[in-house]
Design an enzyme around this catalytic site. Structure first.
Site, mmCIF file in Angstrom:
data_model
loop_
_atom_site.group_PDB
_atom_site.id
_atom_site.type_symbol
_atom_site.label_atom_id
_atom_site.label_comp_id
_atom_site.label_asym_id
_atom_site.label_seq_id
_atom_site.Cartn_x
_atom_site.Cartn_y
_atom_site.Cartn_z
ATOM 1 N N CYS A 109 0.814 -1.020 -0.023
ATOM 2 C CA CYS A 109 -0.157 0.006 -0.071
ATOM 3 C C CYS A 109 0.909 1.214 -0.014
ATOM 4 O O CYS A 109 1.426 1.646 -0.774
ATOM 5 C CB CYS A 109 -0.827 -0.131 1.154
ATOM 6 S SG CYS A 109 -2.065 1.071 0.912
ATOM 7 N N ALA A 110 0.795 2.214 1.038
ATOM 8 C CA ALA A 110 1.575 3.311 1.063
ATOM 9 C C ALA A 110 3.032 3.016 1.501
ATOM 10 O O ALA A 110 3.924 3.719 1.205
ATOM 11 C CB ALA A 110 0.864 4.230 2.135
#
Length: 397
Positions: A109-110
């Site tokens: 994800c991030a």
């Protein structure tokens, strides 16, 4: 006689603002593979406030893990969780050492961009991340690619909540081999074509109504399947439903089937004073047995059915809670494949998610995201559900 090889040691750091699906699915799948997983908080306390109001209790503090060695360190995403991981100096030095020692490290994800990229451990490697962080990932010296899961050297990266199960199975394969990965993924009932639009099967369609924000009760207990519970809670809260997580135990903290510690919002006795637009049960054999024994919960479910209001369950719960209490009478349902023999009507069990009027049932961890999106679809419409599926990178953006 050869002794069994020692369990692979894995560190999964979590922080306030961590995406709970990405953390819990990864821990659950790795523990299914027999890995010795430490869930460690980067903060000063074990209790972490993850995204969407999910409360997770870690096993340890990252600050106490600085001298340990791990076969894999894997970072969940979520914001500001990824930033909180990046700012943890002990974690940074652990991951840099992991990289220097040629050992596995991973992020989703991030976090590939925000944490790994900032630490310089993806330079010159192919990597992926959440779509809106791709430019930041490329700026860190990585070659940003759009794969759902990307392996390059000892770095494994992935895109979002909707790719976490594939990511976790890929980590099992890197740690324990393909055979173990297949053994773990088989019973999870994963979807065949990741990224494609999912299908909800509906019989006897009826409109599910609610106020602006449907009020949904999600009971939890010791022994529930943690990834199922977290996907249901997280996705319904993303859809802006009002979700009440209620413990059927005598305290808020529960220990799920793969030993993830989750904290409920309230005890069931308190929650039972309200009425709900939907009551939905996660699975897990131990959890389902606890639900079936809870007179309060069974009475709530019967009241829900008698009022023709929606109720649902996944995995072990349709077979171990609904069936014995007569809650499937005259209804088509599905359940965890190995427990479907307990259903009196097995004519529709092959469906991954099945709606029959005010009842929704589903099969296992690998169908939980479709199950939760099916609930979103019933309350808010298909368009909203697909939009959410794309945001989570479950369906291709």
């Amino acid at each position: 006689m050869a002794s069994a090889s020692p369990a692979k040691k894995v560190l999964v750091p979590i922080a306030n603002g961590t995406e709970p699906m990405e953390a819990v699915i990864t821990v659950d799948v790795l523990r299914r593979a027999g890995a010795d997983v430490t869930v460690a908080s980067v903060g000063k306390q074990l209790r972490v406030e993850a995204c969407h109001g999910v409360k997770i209790i870690a096993d340890a503090l990252v600050s106490d893990c600085g001298q340990s060695s791990f076969d894999l360190i894997t970072l969940p995403g979520g914001m500001p969780g990824a930033t909180n991981l990046k700012d943890c100096e002990v974690l940074e030095s652990l991951v840099k050492k992991q990289n220097a020692d040629g050992k596995l490290y991973a992020a989703i994800c991030a976090s590939p961009a925000v944490a790994l990229g900032s630490w310089g451990v993806l330079k010159g490697l192919k990597a992926t991340c959440y779509p809106s962080f791709m430019e930041q990932l490329a700026a860190s010296g990585a070659t940003a690619v759009e794969s759902r899961v990307q392996l390059d050297g000892k770095a494994v990266t992935s895109r979002g909540p909707g790719t976490t199960m594939e990511f976790a199975v890929a980590l099992v394969e890197q740690l324990c081999g393909k055979e173990k990965a297949d053994e773990v993924s088989g019973p999870m009932v994963m979807c065949a074509n990741h990224g494609d639009e999912y299908i909800i099967t509906e019989r006897n369609p009826m409109k599910w109504t609610s106020t602006d924000s449907p009020k949904i009760l999600v009971p939890i207990a010791n022994g529930i399947e943690e990834m199922e519970a977290i996907m249901i809670i997280d996705i319904l809260r993303r859809a802006k439903a009002t979700v009440v997580v209620a413990s059927v135990e005598d305290k808020l903290e529960t220990i799920a089937s793969r030993k993830v510690k989750l904290e409920a919002d309230v005890l069931l006795d308190e929650a039972a004073k309200s009425s709900y637009d939907l009551i939905v049960l996660p699975g897990g054999i131990g959890g389902a047995q606890a639900f079936a024994k809870s007179e309060t919960l069974v009475n709530l479910l019967k009241k829900q059915r008698d009022s023709n209001k929606p109720y649902g369950a996944i995995c072990a719960s349709p077979a171990l809670v609904f069936e014995p209490h007569g809650l499937l009478k005259g209804k088509k349902a599905t359940a965890f494949p190995a427990l479907c023999e307990k259903l009196s009507d097995q004519s529709e069990i092959e469906n991954r998610v099945l709606v029959d009027g005010n009842l929704i049932t589903s099969r296992g961890p690998g169908t939980s995201m479709e199950f939760a999106l099916g609930i979103v679809e019933k309350f808010f419409g298909r368009e909203k559900a697909i939009e959410l599926a794309k945001v989570m990178v479950f369906v291709r953006p």
